[in-house]
Design an enzyme around this catalytic site. Structure first.
Site, short mmCIF file in Angstrom:
data_model
loop_
_atom_site.label_atom_id
_atom_site.label_comp_id
_atom_site.label_asym_id
_atom_site.label_seq_id
_atom_site.Cartn_x
_atom_site.Cartn_y
_atom_site.Cartn_z
N ASP A 135 108.79 49.59 8.42
CA ASP A 135 108.76 50.79 9.45
C ASP A 135 108.42 50.09 10.71
O ASP A 135 108.09 49.03 10.88
CB ASP A 135 107.64 51.75 9.26
CG ASP A 135 107.54 52.90 10.05
OD1 ASP A 135 108.83 53.44 10.51
OD2 ASP A 135 106.62 53.29 10.59
N CYS B 154 111.54 53.87 8.18
CA CYS B 154 111.83 54.43 9.27
C CYS B 154 113.16 54.88 9.65
O CYS B 154 114.00 54.33 9.48
CB CYS B 154 111.55 53.07 10.45
SG CYS B 154 111.77 53.68 12.17
N TYR C 196 110.11 52.60 18.09
CA TYR C 196 111.52 52.19 18.22
C TYR C 196 112.53 53.21 18.57
O TYR C 196 113.45 53.20 19.07
CB TYR C 196 112.09 51.86 16.87
CG TYR C 196 111.62 50.49 16.19
CD1 TYR C 196 110.47 49.51 16.80
CD2 TYR C 196 111.96 49.85 15.36
CE1 TYR C 196 110.11 48.44 16.47
CE2 TYR C 196 111.77 48.68 14.88
CZ TYR C 196 110.87 47.97 15.59
OH TYR C 196 110.55 46.61 14.99
N GLY C 197 111.95 54.60 18.55
CA GLY C 197 112.65 55.90 18.75
C GLY C 197 113.18 55.77 19.85
O GLY C 197 114.17 56.93 20.13
N THR D 4 114.37 56.01 12.39
CA THR D 4 115.27 55.25 13.54
C THR D 4 115.75 54.10 13.13
O THR D 4 117.15 54.00 13.32
CB THR D 4 114.07 54.96 14.66
OG1 THR D 4 113.47 56.31 14.89
CG2 THR D 4 114.89 54.63 15.81
N GLU E 203 99.91 60.99 16.06
CA GLU E 203 99.05 59.77 16.49
C GLU E 203 97.50 60.23 16.84
O GLU E 203 96.59 59.77 16.70
CB GLU E 203 99.81 58.91 16.99
CG GLU E 203 100.82 58.15 16.05
CD GLU E 203 101.30 56.81 16.59
OE1 GLU E 203 100.68 56.21 17.37
OE2 GLU E 203 102.07 56.34 15.71
N1 DGL Z 1 109.13 55.22 12.43
C1 DGL Z 1 109.87 56.17 13.32
C2 DGL Z 1 110.85 57.02 12.98
O1 DGL Z 1 110.68 57.52 11.60
C3 DGL Z 1 108.89 57.06 14.52
C4 DGL Z 1 108.19 56.21 15.28
C5 DGL Z 1 109.17 55.36 16.35
O2 DGL Z 1 109.61 56.04 17.33
O3 DGL Z 1 109.02 54.06 16.19
O4 DGL Z 1 111.72 57.47 13.42
#
Ligand code: DGL
Length: 268
Positions: free
Chosen positions: A13, A76, A45-46, A78, A155
């Site tokens: 992730d 993840c 990452y989003g 994203t 968070e």
């Molecule tokens: N792990 C990301 C997702 O499931 C959420 C956190 C991020 O933006 O990196 O999309």
């Protein structure tokens, strides 16, 4: 390549949100060894570009393959949305991703074929959920909504907070107007908001938890391929992260639902 069922499952992730998937895996497959990688130094990452996400994703997948994992799980949403093919192209072991799992669960859950999807901006812009759902149900209508504030709110631990409720009401207003019967929680962090989201959406809307869907898909794949670990000795759990940020332990344990040990920091 001969795979031994005792080899670990590799889960990765952008940060620690993917621990919701690990938690679901631990519950569903209690004998499996698991190696987790969370890119805590570079999260989120989003909101990043497809090129950057693909580059980071490749690095992480290669790291886990060196740990001799028997299957790779893209926890993840994203990464799954924009880089799943990159991982499939480089991996000699089976690859499962959370979008495929969530899409299958959504098609199974819907009666009216009106499906809502919520996720990060990159996930929603990629249209990956809509494409995955429409492969299985071409008549499905998908209504997507990016909810960028949910990640920091989760968070912060504001899982049942008035600010989160108001934010959810605002984001979900257009989705509610479409009279969907199923809502896909298309982000690692959203399963923690399930009670609040159920309340905002109303009890008739089914929420698809992509972490649970992922665990069910993994169990099915391991059984199909004869890779289920049936050795009842205590499983090994290893966690690799690229940074240990403030409140890491507290947030991690909230996602995992148990204490978080065996954490190693990888310096890239
Ligand atoms: N792990 C990301 C997702 O499931 C959420 C956190 C991020 O933006 O990196 O999309």
């Amino acid at each position: 390549m001969k795979i031994d069922p005792k080899q670990p499952i590799g889960v990765f992730d952008s940060g620690i949100g993917g621990l919701t998937v690990v938690r679901a895996l631990m519950e569903r497959l209690p004998f499996e060894n698991i190696v987790y990688f969370g890119d805590t130094a570079r999260v989120p990452y989003g909101v990043k570009s497809v090129e950057t996400i693909a580059h980071y994703t490749t690095q992480i997948a290669e790291f886990l393959l060196e740990k001799q994992v028997k299957v790779l799980i893209i926890a993840c949403n994203t990464m799954a949305a924009v880089a799943a093919q990159v991982v499939r192209d480089l991996s000699p072991v089976p690859v499962l991703d959370v979008i495929e799992a969530g899409a299958i669960a959504a098609v199974e859950a819907t009666r009216t074929r009106q499906i809502g999807v919520i996720g990060t901006p990159t996930t929603v812009n990629s249209n990956a959920y809509a494409r995955a759902i429409q492969v299985m149900a071409s008549d499905a209508r998908i209504y997507s909504q990016a909810c960028p504030l949910f990640v920091p709110l989760v968070e912060e631990g504001w899982l049942d907070h008035e600010v989160t409720r108001l934010t959810a009401q605002e984001y979900l207003k257009p989705v509610l107007a479409e009279h969907i019967d199923t809502l896909v929680l298309g982000c690692t962090h959203y399963p923690l908001l399930k009670p609040l989201l159920q309340n905002v959406m109303g009890k008739d809307v089914k929420l698809v938890d992509s972490a649970e869907a992922m665990a069910a898909r993994t169990a099915a794949l391991l059984a199909e391929q004869g890779l289920t670990n049936t050795d009842p000795t205590l499983p090994r759990y290893e966690f690799y992260v690229t940074d240990v940020p403030v409140k890491f332990q507290t947030i991690g344990e909230r996602f995992l639902g148990r204490s978080l040990n065996h954490v190693h920091v990888v310096k890239w």
